[in-house]
Design an enzyme around this catalytic site. Structure first.
Site, PDB file in Angstrom:
ATOM      1  N   GLU A 283      -0.684   3.129 -14.167  1.00 47.11           N
ATOM      2  CA  GLU A 283      -1.861   3.873 -13.730  1.00 47.11           C
ATOM      3  C   GLU A 283      -1.561   5.280 -13.222  1.00 47.11           C
ATOM      4  OE1 GLU A 283      -4.288   1.692 -10.993  1.00 47.11           O
ATOM      5  OE2 GLU A 283      -4.549   0.002 -12.332  1.00 47.11           O
TER       6      GLU A 283
ATOM      7  N   GLU B  71      -3.688  -5.748 -16.186  1.00 45.14           N
ATOM      8  CA  GLU B  71      -4.248  -6.154 -14.893  1.00 45.14           C
ATOM      9  C   GLU B  71      -5.733  -6.390 -15.064  1.00 45.14           C
ATOM     10  OE1 GLU B  71      -3.638  -3.608 -11.474  1.00 45.14           O
ATOM     11  OE2 GLU B  71      -1.535  -3.282 -12.022  1.00 45.14           O
TER      12      GLU B  71
HETATM   13  C1  FCB Z   1      -4.515  -1.436  -9.352  1.00 42.85           C
HETATM   14  C2  FCB Z   1      -3.041  -1.388  -9.025  1.00 42.85           C
HETATM   15  C3  FCB Z   1      -2.504  -2.665  -8.438  1.00 42.85           C
HETATM   16  C4  FCB Z   1      -3.492  -3.323  -7.505  1.00 42.85           C
HETATM   17  C5  FCB Z   1      -4.860  -3.416  -8.125  1.00 42.85           C
HETATM   18  C6  FCB Z   1      -5.904  -4.088  -7.264  1.00 42.85           C
HETATM   19  O1  FCB Z   1      -5.028  -0.127  -9.324  1.00 42.85           O
HETATM   20  O2  FCB Z   1      -2.287  -1.101 -10.180  1.00 42.85           O
HETATM   21  O3  FCB Z   1      -1.274  -2.369  -7.835  1.00 42.85           O
HETATM   22  O4  FCB Z   1      -3.487  -2.703  -6.280  1.00 42.85           O
HETATM   23  O5  FCB Z   1      -5.321  -2.149  -8.469  1.00 42.85           O
END
Ligand code: FCB
Length: 457
Positions: free
Chosen positions: A171, A359
Site C-alpha cells: 500500500e 487483504e
Molecule cells: C491496511 C494495512 C494493514 C491493516 C489493514 C486494516 O491498510 O495494510 O496493515 O492495518 O489496513
C-alpha cells in the site's frame, strides 16, 4: 450462501486461501537480536499520534511465539501465509552492516511454513522504515530508494530459494499520502511537496526492488500490493463525476500508471508536476518493469464530490455520504459490490497481470465471552466479500488467491490495539489466542483447498 463448503464450490481447486499479517503489527520484541527503531517506533512515542500511546514493543509477541503461531496458521486450514519482513531487523541502521540474527528469524519463519505445507508470500516493506534513514529525509530522499534496493537484494539472496511470491511494497498510498500529506501515519507529515517526493522515490524504490528480486531470485513471482480505491462519485452531476476521475488519478493512477505505462497521469502532472522532484533519465523505465502478479487490498469504497472552493488543491474533492448503513467498528462502509466493480474497472483501464486479493476483512471489537468470540458481523463481511471475489472469477478476471486480514488481532497503526481485525482474538495481557466464530467459518472454507478439481467458478 451460508455454508462455506458451498461457497468453496465457486472457486477453482488450486485457488489459494491464506491469512495475512505485517511485521510491526504482530512481532513485538522491538529491541531483540539487534533490531533498532523504525519510524513507527518513534511515531508511537510522540504524544497524540497513536491511540493511547500504544506501541509495538510487545504487540502479539509473535517474535517469541513463532512456532505456536505457525501451528495456529496450519490449524486455520489455509494454504498460504502473507507476512512482511522488518527492514530494521535486517539493516538496523537502514544501511551499513547486515544483521544476521534478523535474517535468521525469517529463515525460521519460512522453514516453519514449508514444514507445515504453507506457501510463503513475503512483503518487503510494510511501513517500518529504519528510523536512521529519517535523518536523510526518509522517503522524501532519493537515497532511501537505493537503500531499499540493497535491503531487497540481501533478503532475496537469503530467502529467495523458499519464497512462493514476493511484493516490494504494501500500500504505497498509505506510506505516501496517508503518511506525508494527511499526517495520519508515520512520519506524520502534512506537506504536499514532501508527499510528492515520497511518491516518486517510493515508486523508484519499487522499480529498484524489482531489479534486486530479478537479479537475486528470478524464479520468485514478484509484484506489488496496492490498496486501489473504488472511487464513486457522490452524485451523477458532471462536476462530481469529474471529481471522481481526478480522485482516481490521484489515489490510484499515480501508482498504476508509472508501473504499467511508465508515466504519471496527465491530469495529475498538469496540476502538480511542477512540484515533483526531478525525474531522472531512466527512472520511469526502472519503475515500469514487468510484474508477475499484483495484490489488491480492499476494505471499503471511496465516495467523493467536487470541492468547489477556489483554493482547493488537486484532486479538489470532499467526502460524499455512505450509501450503505452497514458500517464496521472502525467506521468503514460495508459495500461488497465495490470489490467486484473495482476489479472490473482496473482490468478495463490497465493491462494487469494475475491478481491476488492480499487483504480483505473487517474491524469488529467483540471480546471473548465464555471462551468464545461471537463476531457474526465479521463472518457476514467475509461471506459477502468472498462471494464478490467469486463473481470476479465468474466474470473471467485472473484472480488466483485471497488473504484474510488478519490472522489475529494486532497493532492497528494510529488506532493502536483498540481496533481488532483478527480471525483469532488476542488477549494482550496474557497473549492467549482464541479462534473467533468467523475464524472457524474461514477455516472450514480454506480447508477445501487445494483440491484436485481445478474447474472455474
Ligand atoms: C491496511 C494495512 C494493514 C491493516 C489493514 C486494516 O491498510 O495494510 O496493515 O492495518 O489496513
Amino acid at each position: 450462501m451460508r455454508d462455506p463448503k458451498l461457497l468453496a464450490e465457486r472457486f477453482p481447486g488450486d485457488f489459494v486461501f491464506g491469512v495475512a499479517t505485517a511485521a510491526f503489527q504482530i512481532e513485538g520484541a522491538s529491541k531483540a537480536d539487534g533490531r533498532k527503531a523504525s519510524i513507527w517506533d518513534a511515531f508511537c512515542n510522540m504524544p497524540g499520534r497513536v491511540f493511547g500511546r500504544h506501541n509495538g514493543d510487545v504487540a502479539c509477541d509473535h517474535y517469541n511465539r513463532l512456532e505456536d503461531d505457525l501451528d495456529l496458521i496450519r490449524d486455520m486450514g489455509v494454504s498460504a501465509y502473507r507476512f512482511s519482513i522488518a527492514w530494521p531487523r535486517i539493516y538496523p541502521d537502514g544501511i551499513g552492516p547486515v544483521n544476521e540474527k534478523g535474517l535468521d528469524f525469517y529463515d525460521r519463519l519460512v522453514d516453519g511454513c514449508k514444514a507445515r505445507g504453507i506457501k510463503t508470500y513475503a512483503t518487503l516493506y510494510h511501513w517500518d522504515l529504519p528510523l536512521a534513514l529519517a535523518g536523510d529525509g526518509g522517503w522524501t530522499a532519493r537515497s532511501t530508494a537505493y537503500a531499499f534496493q540493497r535491503y531487497a537484494r540481501t533478503v532475496m539472496a537469503r530467502l529467495g530459494d523458499r519464497l512462493d511470491a514476493v511484493a516490494t511494497f504494501n500500500e504505497p498510498w498509505c506510506s505516501v499520502w496517508l503518511s506525508h500529506l494527511y499526517g495520519v501515519h508515520a512520519p506524520g507529515e502534512r506537506n504536499m511537496d514532501a508527499a510528492l517526493h515520497a511518491l516518486h522515490y517510493t515508486n523508484l524504490a519499487h522499480g529498484l526492488g524489482m531489479e534486486a528480486i530479478r537479479s537475486e531470485a528470478p524464479q520468485v513471482p514478484a509484484g506489488i500490493v496496492l490498496n486501489a480505491h473504488r472511487v464513486v462519485p457522490g452524485s451523477r452531476r458532471a462536476e462530481d463525476r469529474a471529481a471522481a476521475e481526478r480522485a482516481f488519478a490521484f489515489h490510484n493512477g499515480v501508482f498504476f500508471e508509472p508501473y504499467l505505462k511508465g508515466a504519471y497521469p496527465e491530469s495529475f502532472m498538469a496540476a502538480l508536476g511542477d512540484r515533483m522532484p526531478v525525474i531522472e533519465a531512466g527512472d520511469m523505465e526502472t519503475i515500469s518493469q514487468k510484474m508477475d502478479w499484483w495484490g489488491l487490498n480492499y476494505y471499503t469504497p471511496m465516495r467523493v464530490s467536487n470541492d468547489p472552493s477556489p483554493d482547493a488543491v488537486f484532486p479538489a474533492t470532499v467526502p460524499a455520504p455512505f450509501v450503505s448503513d452497514v458500517v464496521t467498528d472502525i467506521g468503514w462502509e460495508v459495500y461488497p459490490q465495490a470489490l467486484t466493480d473495482l476489479i472490473a474497472d482496473l482490468y478495463t483501464r490497465y493491462e494487469l497481470p494475475d491478481l491476488y486479493i492480499t487483504e480483505n476483512g473487517a474491524c469488529y471489537n467483540m471480546e471473548v465471552e465464555n471462551g468464545a468470540v461471537n463476531d457474526q458481523p465479521r463472518l457476514d463481511y467475509y461471506r459477502q466479500h468472498i462471494e464478490a471475489a467469486a463473481n470476479a472469477i465468474s466474470a473471467g478476471y485472473p484472480l488466483k488467491g485471497y488473504f484474510a486480514w488478519s490472522l489475529m488481532d494486532n497493532f492497528e497503526w494510529a488506532e493502536g490495539y483498540r481496533m481488532r481485525f483478527g480471525l483469532v482474538h488476542v488477549n494482550y495481557e496474557t497473549q492467549v489466542r482464541t479462534i473467533k466464530k468467523s475464524g472457524e467459518w474461514y477455516r472450514d472454507l480454506a480447508r477445501q483447498f487445494p483440491h484436485g478439481n481445478h474447474r472455474g467458478a
